[in-house]
Design a protein around this motif. Sequence first.
Motif, PDB file in Angstrom:
ATOM      1  N   MET A   1     -19.805  76.941  51.533  1.00  0.00           N
ATOM      2  CA  MET A   1     -19.110  78.089  50.921  1.00  0.00           C
ATOM      3  C   MET A   1     -19.858  78.580  49.678  1.00  0.00           C
ATOM      4  N   LYS A   2     -20.027  79.881  49.626  1.00  0.00           N
ATOM      5  CA  LYS A   2     -20.751  80.449  48.495  1.00  0.00           C
ATOM      6  C   LYS A   2     -19.796  80.837  47.360  1.00  0.00           C
ATOM      7  N   VAL A   3     -20.186  80.496  46.135  1.00  0.00           N
ATOM      8  CA  VAL A   3     -19.395  80.886  44.978  1.00  0.00           C
ATOM      9  C   VAL A   3     -19.575  82.386  44.756  1.00  0.00           C
ATOM     10  N   ILE A   4     -18.518  83.059  44.414  1.00  0.00           N
ATOM     11  CA  ILE A   4     -18.570  84.507  44.248  1.00  0.00           C
ATOM     12  C   ILE A   4     -19.211  84.884  42.908  1.00  0.00           C
ATOM     13  N   PRO A   5     -20.214  85.767  42.945  1.00  0.00           N
ATOM     14  CA  PRO A   5     -20.968  86.131  41.736  1.00  0.00           C
ATOM     15  C   PRO A   5     -20.170  87.033  40.791  1.00  0.00           C
ATOM     16  N   ARG A   6     -20.636  87.095  39.565  1.00  0.00           N
ATOM     17  CA  ARG A   6     -19.912  87.854  38.550  1.00  0.00           C
ATOM     18  C   ARG A   6     -19.784  89.332  38.888  1.00  0.00           C
ATOM     19  N   SER A   7     -20.765  89.869  39.585  1.00  0.00           N
ATOM     20  CA  SER A   7     -20.735  91.308  39.903  1.00  0.00           C
ATOM     21  C   SER A   7     -19.492  91.690  40.704  1.00  0.00           C
ATOM     22  N   PHE A   8     -18.963  90.728  41.446  1.00  0.00           N
ATOM     23  CA  PHE A   8     -17.761  90.950  42.245  1.00  0.00           C
ATOM     24  C   PHE A   8     -16.589  91.398  41.370  1.00  0.00           C
ATOM     25  N   ALA A  64      -8.727  86.603  26.507  1.00  0.00           N
ATOM     26  CA  ALA A  64      -9.605  86.400  27.663  1.00  0.00           C
ATOM     27  C   ALA A  64      -9.679  87.662  28.524  1.00  0.00           C
ATOM     28  N   MET A  65      -8.593  88.440  28.536  1.00  0.00           N
ATOM     29  CA  MET A  65      -8.580  89.660  29.348  1.00  0.00           C
ATOM     30  C   MET A  65      -9.565  90.698  28.836  1.00  0.00           C
ATOM     31  N   PHE A  66      -9.959  90.566  27.570  1.00  0.00           N
ATOM     32  CA  PHE A  66     -10.903  91.499  26.972  1.00  0.00           C
ATOM     33  C   PHE A  66     -12.330  90.955  27.025  1.00  0.00           C
ATOM     34  N   GLY A  67     -12.469  89.737  27.493  1.00  0.00           N
ATOM     35  CA  GLY A  67     -13.775  89.101  27.471  1.00  0.00           C
ATOM     36  C   GLY A  67     -14.566  89.300  28.747  1.00  0.00           C
ATOM     37  N   GLU A  68     -15.463  88.366  29.027  1.00  0.00           N
ATOM     38  CA  GLU A  68     -16.354  88.446  30.166  1.00  0.00           C
ATOM     39  C   GLU A  68     -15.577  88.390  31.481  1.00  0.00           C
ATOM     40  N   VAL A  69     -15.970  89.220  32.452  1.00  0.00           N
ATOM     41  CA  VAL A  69     -15.302  89.188  33.752  1.00  0.00           C
ATOM     42  C   VAL A  69     -15.715  87.921  34.509  1.00  0.00           C
ATOM     43  N   GLY A  70     -14.892  87.542  35.491  1.00  0.00           N
ATOM     44  CA  GLY A  70     -15.206  86.353  36.273  1.00  0.00           C
ATOM     45  C   GLY A  70     -14.772  85.072  35.593  1.00  0.00           C
ATOM     46  N   ARG A  71     -13.975  85.201  34.551  1.00  0.00           N
ATOM     47  CA  ARG A  71     -13.451  84.007  33.896  1.00  0.00           C
ATOM     48  C   ARG A  71     -11.948  83.911  34.113  1.00  0.00           C
ATOM     49  N   ALA A  72     -11.396  82.739  33.817  1.00  0.00           N
ATOM     50  CA  ALA A  72      -9.970  82.517  34.046  1.00  0.00           C
ATOM     51  C   ALA A  72      -9.148  82.887  32.815  1.00  0.00           C
ATOM     52  N   TYR A  73      -8.056  83.587  33.034  1.00  0.00           N
ATOM     53  CA  TYR A  73      -7.083  83.839  31.983  1.00  0.00           C
ATOM     54  C   TYR A  73      -5.815  83.069  32.363  1.00  0.00           C
ATOM     55  N   VAL A  74      -5.547  82.014  31.640  1.00  0.00           N
ATOM     56  CA  VAL A  74      -4.367  81.189  31.907  1.00  0.00           C
ATOM     57  C   VAL A  74      -3.361  81.440  30.796  1.00  0.00           C
ATOM     58  N   TYR A  75      -2.112  81.697  31.156  1.00  0.00           N
ATOM     59  CA  TYR A  75      -1.108  81.882  30.104  1.00  0.00           C
ATOM     60  C   TYR A  75       0.125  81.048  30.405  1.00  0.00           C
ATOM     61  N   PHE A  76       0.852  80.796  29.340  1.00  0.00           N
ATOM     62  CA  PHE A  76       2.044  79.967  29.417  1.00  0.00           C
ATOM     63  C   PHE A  76       3.264  80.878  29.305  1.00  0.00           C
ATOM     64  N   THR A  77       4.270  80.663  30.125  1.00  0.00           N
ATOM     65  CA  THR A  77       5.428  81.548  30.060  1.00  0.00           C
ATOM     66  C   THR A  77       6.723  80.815  30.356  1.00  0.00           C
ATOM     67  N   TYR A  78       7.808  81.391  29.988  1.00  0.00           N
ATOM     68  CA  TYR A  78       9.143  80.856  30.216  1.00  0.00           C
ATOM     69  C   TYR A  78       9.290  79.409  29.744  1.00  0.00           C
ATOM     70  N   GLY A  79       8.512  79.066  28.758  1.00  0.00           N
ATOM     71  CA  GLY A  79       8.685  77.746  28.174  1.00  0.00           C
ATOM     72  C   GLY A  79       8.143  76.584  28.969  1.00  0.00           C
ATOM     73  N   MET A  80       7.827  76.758  30.238  1.00  0.00           N
ATOM     74  CA  MET A  80       7.321  75.633  31.012  1.00  0.00           C
ATOM     75  C   MET A  80       6.307  75.942  32.105  1.00  0.00           C
TER      76      MET A  80
END
Length: 193
Positions: A1-8, A64-80
């Motif tokens: 399996m090929k990892v998807i490149p940043r251009s995607f 993270a949403m304003f940063g480099e594309v192809g990265r993960a934005y993880v957020y915490f919500t509803y306390g858990m």
Amino acid sequence: MKVIPRSFYEKDTVDVAKNLLGKILVRRINEMLVSGIISETEAYRYKDDPASHSFGGMTERNKAMFGEVGRAYVYFTYGMHYCVNAVAKSEKYDAGAVLIRAIVPKDGLDFMLKQRKTDVISNLTNGPAKLTQSLKITKAQYGEDLTKVSGLYITDGINIKRSTIESRPRIGIKKAVDNLWNFSISKNYFTDY
DNA sequence: CTGTTGATCTGCT
DNA sequence: GCAGATCAACAGT
């Protein structure tokens, strides 16, 4: 399996959301792989999208949403609960991300079952906070590079026909309901398969 | 500083 | 169908 490149990820957030369907989300813990096929996504953009976390500008949480594309934005919500996004945007926008709402379990079933403390496979990864729990995704994965073989990345998967993609209003969202930015693979696709 | 609301899920009613 | 868990952003005092 090929990892998807940043251009995607350097395209319009809505297009990337559709293109991510059928790709494989892979979590690597030590040498073990836990993965699933992405079956539902949602696009969250910027100034034109009142429902997006980035709508009100950059904060400590959403930077993270304003940063480099192809990265993960993880957020915490509803306390858990944690949710994962892939940062994706075209040059026209300063921020944008695709929320991964559901996957179909592929590798590492044992691990997922253990994480979720359930034995119902269909209830394992069919919601944004469920899949993060199954794959053990937390703030530690914030900003992880999805375009490299790291702790969390995305590879090529199955081919999805454009016609089998369904669009709906985003779930749990009251603003911008006219934007049909929730995308999923039609259930028929899997029963035929 | 305080109160409210939310891109949620679970377990109980 | 609803409460509970309980964190981060935001609006209001």
